[in-house]
Design a protein around this motif. Structure first.
Motif, PDB file in Angstrom:
ATOM      1  N   GLN A   1       0.622  -1.230   0.158  1.00 51.89           N
ATOM      2  CA  GLN A   1       0.753  -0.077  -0.288  1.00 51.89           C
ATOM      3  C   GLN A   1       0.539   1.396   0.441  1.00 51.89           C
ATOM      4  OE1 GLN A   1      -2.533  -0.920   3.197  1.00 51.89           O
ATOM      5  NE2 GLN A   1      -4.135  -0.579   1.215  1.00 51.89           N
ATOM      6  N   ILE A   2       2.060   1.503   0.846  1.00 50.52           N
ATOM      7  CA  ILE A   2       3.130   2.354   0.719  1.00 50.52           C
ATOM      8  C   ILE A   2       3.524   2.822  -0.155  1.00 50.52           C
ATOM      9  CG2 ILE A   2       4.950   3.405   2.094  1.00 50.52           C
ATOM     10  CD1 ILE A   2       3.352   1.637   4.862  1.00 50.52           C
ATOM     11  N   PHE A   3       3.742   1.777  -0.829  1.00 51.97           N
ATOM     12  CA  PHE A   3       4.122   1.353  -2.636  1.00 51.97           C
ATOM     13  C   PHE A   3       3.742   1.878  -3.371  1.00 51.97           C
ATOM     14  CE2 PHE A   3       6.410  -0.976  -6.209  1.00 51.97           C
ATOM     15  CZ  PHE A   3       7.422  -0.604  -6.534  1.00 51.97           C
ATOM     16  N   LYS A   4       2.733   1.665  -3.742  1.00 51.48           N
ATOM     17  CA  LYS A   4       1.980   2.006  -4.187  1.00 51.48           C
ATOM     18  C   LYS A   4       0.791   4.017  -3.647  1.00 51.48           C
ATOM     19  CE  LYS A   4      -0.584  -2.176  -5.670  1.00 51.48           C
ATOM     20  NZ  LYS A   4      -1.753  -3.166  -5.552  1.00 51.48           N
ATOM     21  N   ALA A   5       0.789   4.411  -2.893  1.00 51.75           N
ATOM     22  CA  ALA A   5       0.937   5.093  -2.492  1.00 51.75           C
ATOM     23  C   ALA A   5       1.608   6.248  -2.730  1.00 51.75           C
ATOM     24  CB  ALA A   5       0.415   5.401  -0.911  1.00 51.75           C
ATOM     25  N   SER A   6       3.021   5.731  -2.899  1.00 55.91           N
ATOM     26  CA  SER A   6       4.245   6.651  -3.376  1.00 55.91           C
ATOM     27  C   SER A   6       3.966   6.740  -4.485  1.00 55.91           C
ATOM     28  CB  SER A   6       5.126   6.485  -2.560  1.00 55.91           C
ATOM     29  OG  SER A   6       5.570   5.511  -2.647  1.00 55.91           O
ATOM     30  N   THR A   7       3.227   6.144  -5.633  1.00 60.99           N
ATOM     31  CA  THR A   7       4.230   5.563  -7.339  1.00 60.99           C
ATOM     32  C   THR A   7       2.771   6.078  -7.676  1.00 60.99           C
ATOM     33  OG1 THR A   7       4.117   3.593  -7.023  1.00 60.99           O
ATOM     34  CG2 THR A   7       6.360   4.544  -6.410  1.00 60.99           C
ATOM     35  N   ILE A   8       2.419   4.329  -8.209  1.00 62.88           N
ATOM     36  CA  ILE A   8       1.261   5.147  -9.007  1.00 62.88           C
ATOM     37  C   ILE A   8       0.289   5.893  -9.151  1.00 62.88           C
ATOM     38  CG2 ILE A   8       0.419   2.509  -8.189  1.00 62.88           C
ATOM     39  CD1 ILE A   8      -0.634   1.671 -11.488  1.00 62.88           C
ATOM     40  N   ASN A   9      -0.335   5.608  -7.536  1.00 60.38           N
ATOM     41  CA  ASN A   9      -1.778   6.043  -7.156  1.00 60.38           C
ATOM     42  C   ASN A   9      -1.614   7.182  -7.645  1.00 60.38           C
ATOM     43  OD1 ASN A   9      -2.246   3.413  -6.390  1.00 60.38           O
ATOM     44  ND2 ASN A   9      -2.817   4.088  -3.982  1.00 60.38           N
ATOM     45  N   ASN A  10      -0.461   7.687  -6.643  1.00 63.91           N
ATOM     46  CA  ASN A  10       0.061   9.612  -7.331  1.00 63.91           C
ATOM     47  C   ASN A  10       0.067   9.479  -8.213  1.00 63.91           C
ATOM     48  OD1 ASN A  10       0.352  11.550  -4.991  1.00 63.91           O
ATOM     49  ND2 ASN A  10       2.193  10.831  -4.026  1.00 63.91           N
ATOM     50  N   ALA A  11       0.968   8.905  -9.324  1.00 61.65           N
ATOM     51  CA  ALA A  11       0.923   9.159 -10.648  1.00 61.65           C
ATOM     52  C   ALA A  11      -0.907   9.470 -11.408  1.00 61.65           C
ATOM     53  CB  ALA A  11       1.572   8.407 -11.375  1.00 61.65           C
ATOM     54  N   ARG A  12      -1.465   8.458 -10.615  1.00 63.10           N
ATOM     55  CA  ARG A  12      -3.149   8.131 -11.061  1.00 63.10           C
ATOM     56  C   ARG A  12      -3.795   9.499 -10.562  1.00 63.10           C
ATOM     57  NH1 ARG A  12      -4.291   1.930 -11.113  1.00 63.10           N
ATOM     58  NH2 ARG A  12      -2.929   1.206 -12.715  1.00 63.10           N
ATOM     59  N   LYS A  13      -3.876   9.461  -9.663  1.00 62.38           N
ATOM     60  CA  LYS A  13      -4.919  10.446  -9.429  1.00 62.38           C
ATOM     61  C   LYS A  13      -3.955  12.051  -9.750  1.00 62.38           C
ATOM     62  CE  LYS A  13      -7.590  10.274  -6.438  1.00 62.38           C
ATOM     63  NZ  LYS A  13      -9.325   9.794  -7.324  1.00 62.38           N
ATOM     64  N   LEU A  14      -2.672  12.426 -10.204  1.00 55.39           N
ATOM     65  CA  LEU A  14      -2.456  13.943 -10.178  1.00 55.39           C
ATOM     66  C   LEU A  14      -2.524  13.622 -12.179  1.00 55.39           C
ATOM     67  CD1 LEU A  14       0.186  14.085  -7.923  1.00 55.39           C
ATOM     68  CD2 LEU A  14      -1.419  15.642  -8.728  1.00 55.39           C
ATOM     69  N   LYS A  15      -2.899  12.732 -12.496  1.00 51.51           N
ATOM     70  CA  LYS A  15      -2.949  12.271 -13.989  1.00 51.51           C
ATOM     71  C   LYS A  15      -1.764  12.995 -14.747  1.00 51.51           C
ATOM     72  CE  LYS A  15      -7.527  14.279 -13.678  1.00 51.51           C
ATOM     73  NZ  LYS A  15      -8.539  15.863 -14.078  1.00 51.51           N
TER      74      LYS A  15
END
Ligand SMILES: [Zn+2]
Length: 510
Positions: free
Chosen positions: A441-455
Motif C-alpha cells: 500500500q505504501i509503495f503504490k501510494a507513493s508511485t502509481i496512485n499518486n501518478a494516476r490521481k495527478l494525471k
C-alpha cells in the motif's frame, strides 16, 4: 495549545536569496546513448505479481524497454551498462504535498539577516528530496514563483508540479493568520464571500474572485491542480468562515473543465464529509479532529459508527487520501530531544541551519505550541493520546478498506523543523506503516496512485516503456521492509544516474 498548526504563520519569505549555484552535475549520457540496467529485480506497482529479474533500457531520459526474461539480453556496443545484481529497481517516488518556499523552523522575522543560511538551505532543498528518492514533488500552494523557478533551474532537482496560488475563503484559513491589511495581498486568489462584503477591501471585485475566476488563474499560471480549504480553526478559535457547498460545487465544475485536480485541506470529520459531498479529488490531511460542526467526538476511544460510514464512502469512491501524520509529529518533535541529533537530519539540512535549530531562538516554535509550558513528557502524551491516536485509528480503518492513499507529506506543515525535505517522506512512511498500511500500500501510494490521481501516469509511476526514466536502485526490497527507502544506492533522474551520497548535505560541495 494549538494542535494541528498547519500552514500557518508568515514564514513565507520575502525575496528569494538563492545564490548562483555552482554546476556540479555528473556526466550525462550523451543523447541516444542507451543505459542498460541489467540483472536487476524489477518492482513496478502495476505488476507486483511479477517481480522478475531482468533488464531496463533507458534512452534520451525515457524507459524504452523492459525485459523480464532471463538470461537477459546482451547490450549493444557503446551502451552504458549498470549492473543491478542483487538490487531492486523501482519507480522514483512522488510526494504530492510539499511547500517549497517555506523554510522549516523559521518565521519571517527570523529570516532577516540570515540570507546565507537560507540560500544554503535552498540549494540543498531539491537535493534532499532526491536523496530520499523523491523524483517528483507537487507544491500545493505557491507563495513564491521565484523559489519554484530556482528549484526548477538548480542543477539537480526533482520534477516540480504545482497547484498555483491557493483558494482560501476570504478571511478564512489560512489567510486569517495574516493581519487584516496584509492578508489579501498574500492570498490574491481568495474566494469572495458576499456574506463578508464589509470585511473585504473594495479594490477586490466579487466577479474577479469567483471560484471560476480563481481556477482560471491557476490554469493560466501552469498549475496542474487547485487547492482550497475547509478549516474552522484551532482550539482557541473554531469560528473561521468556511466555504459553502455552492462554492465547492463551482470550484469542482471549473477544475473539471480545466482538467485540474482538486485538493481540499481538511482534517476534521466535518471537513472530510464536506469534501466527500463536494466530490473533491484528494483530501489533503488525515482526520485528527473528530468534530462535526458543534459536536466533538474527540474523546471517543473507538471510531464512532458515523465516522466509519464516512470513511467507508471515502474508501469506496477512491478519493485520494493523504494522512499526513507527520504534521502532528512535526509539532510533537520539539519535545523529543533526540530528533535534531540524528544522522538523518544532518543529511538533509546544512550544518549552519541545524546549529540554529538547536539555539534558543531556533526553539521558538516549541514555546509557541506549548503555551502552558507543560513538561515534555506530558506534552507528548497529549499528542499521543489525542490527535495522533485519532489519525492512526482513521488511517488504520482506511487501510483495512483499501482506500486510495496518495502519498503526501505537507513538508513543512508549519514553521517547524520537524518536517524536513526528503526525510519527512521517509518518516511519514514509517507513520503509515505503524498505522497499519501494508508495504505494498505504501509503495503504490507513493508511485502509481499518486501518478494516476495527478494525471501524470502517462509519464510517471511505473516502470514501463515510454515513461520518464525516474528510477531508484535499492539494496533492499520495499516489499520486504520499509528501510529499503533508506537503502537507495542510485537515483536515476531522467535517465541520469546520481549516487545517493553525493546528494547529502554532508557531501563535499565544489
Ligand atoms: Zn500543506
Amino acid at each position: 495549545m494549538r494542535i494541528g498548526w498547519i500552514r500557518s504563520v508568515p514564514t513565507l519569505l520575502a525575496a528569494s536569496l538563492l545564490a548562483t549555484s555552482s554546476a556540479q552535475s555528473p556526466v550525462k549520457p550523451s543523447p541516444s546513448t542507451q543505459t542498460w540496467i541489467t540483472d536487476v529485480t524489477i518492482i513496478s506497482p502495476e505488476n507486483l505479481d511479477h517481480t522478475a529479474t531482468g533488464t531496463v533500457v533507458i534512452e534520451d531520459g525515457h524507459i524504452v524497454r523492459v525485459d523480464r526474461s532471463s538470461p537477459s539480453l546482451k547490450p549493444p556496443a557503446g551502451a552504458v551498462v549498470i549492473s543491478g545484481k542483487g538490487q531492486y529497481l523501482i519507480p522514483g517516488l512522488i510526494d504530492s504535498h510539499v511547500h517549497l518556499a517555506s523554510v522549516p523552523g523559521m518565521n519571517s522575522d527570523q529570516q532577516a539577516g540570515k540570507s546565507q543560511m537560507i540560500a544554503a538551505y535552498r540549494r540543498q532543498l531539491p537535493r534532499s528530496y532526491l536523496y530520499y528518492g523523491y523524483t517528483t514533488i507537487v507544491d500545493l500552494a505557491v507563495f513564491s514563483e521565484k523559489v519554484l523557478q530556482d528549484v526548477r533551474q538548480s542543477p539537480l532537482h526533482p520534477d516540480v508540479y504545482d497547484c498555483g496560488e491557493s483558494l482560501p475563503l476570504a478571511n478564512g484559513y489560512p489567510m486569517s493568520f495574516w493581519p487584516a491589511e496584509q492578508r489579501f495581498k498574500q492570498f490574491p486568489n481568495f474566494i469572495y464571500d458576499p456574506a463578508q462584503a464589509g470585511k473585504i477591501p473594495a479594490e477586490y471585485k466579487p466577479e474577479d474572485h469567483t471560484p471560476t475566476a480563481d481556477v482560471a488563474r491557476v490554469r493560466n499560471s501552469g498549475g496542474i491542480c487547485v487547492k482550497t480549504f475547509f478549516e474552522r480553526g484551532f482550539a482557541d478559535n473554531f469560528r473561521l468562515p468556511v466555504i459553502t457547498p455552492e462554492m465547492i460545487a463551482e470550484t469542482r465544475r471549473a477544475a473539471t473543465q480545466s482538467n485540474l485536480v482538486l485538493f481540499l485541506h481538511g482534517n476534521s470529520f466535518e471537513s472530510q464529509k464536506f469534501g466527500l459531498a463536494g466530490d473533491v479529488d484528494v483530501i489533503a490531511h488525515g482526520m485528527w479532529h473528530w468534530r462535526d460542526r458543534d459536536r466533538v467526538l474527540d474523546n471517543e476511544p473507538q471510531l464512532p459508527a458515523e465516522i466509519k460510514t464516512t470513511l467507508d464512502e471515502i474508501a469506496r469512491t477512491k478519493i485520494g487520501y493523504q494522512p499526513t501524520i507527520q504534521v502532528l509529529e512535526g509539532e510533537r518533535v520539539y519535545f523529543e530531544p533526540e530528533f535534531l541529533s540524528s544522522r538523518d537530519v544532518a543529511k538533509v539540512v546544512p550544518q549552519e541551519l541545524l546549529t540554529w535549530f538547536r539555539s534558543r531562538e531556533g526553539q521558538w516554535f516549541g514555546d509557541e505550541i506549548n503555551e502552558e509550558h507543560l513538561p515534555a513528557e506530558q506534552f507528548r502524551k497529549i499528542y499521543d493520546e489525542g490527535p495522533l491516536r485519532r489519525v492512526r485509528q482513521v488511517t488504520a480503518y482506511l487501510a483495512q478498506k483499501d482506500a486510495n492513499f496518495v502519498f503526501g507529506t505537507d513538508t513543512p506543515s508549519g514553521p517547524t523543523y520537524g518536517n524536513l525535505p526528503g526525510l519527512n517522506g521517509y518518516l511519514e512512511m514509517q507513520q503509515l506503516r505503524q498505522a497499519g498500511l501494508s508495504l505494498s500500500q505504501i509503495f503504490k501510494a507513493s508511485t502509481i496512485n499518486n501518478a494516476r490521481k495527478l494525471k501524470l501516469d502517462e509519464q510517471l509511476g511505473t516502470i514501463e516503456p515510454g515513461k520518464t526514466a525516474n528510477l531508484l536502485l535499492l539494496s533492499k526490497s520495499p516489499l520486504q521492509s520499509l528501510d529499503a527507502y533508506d537503502a537507495i544506492s542510485t537515483i536515476f533522474l531522467h535517465g541520469q544516474p546520481i549516487p545517493r551520497e553525493s546528494l547529502a548535505a554532508t557531501a563535499p560541495q565544489d
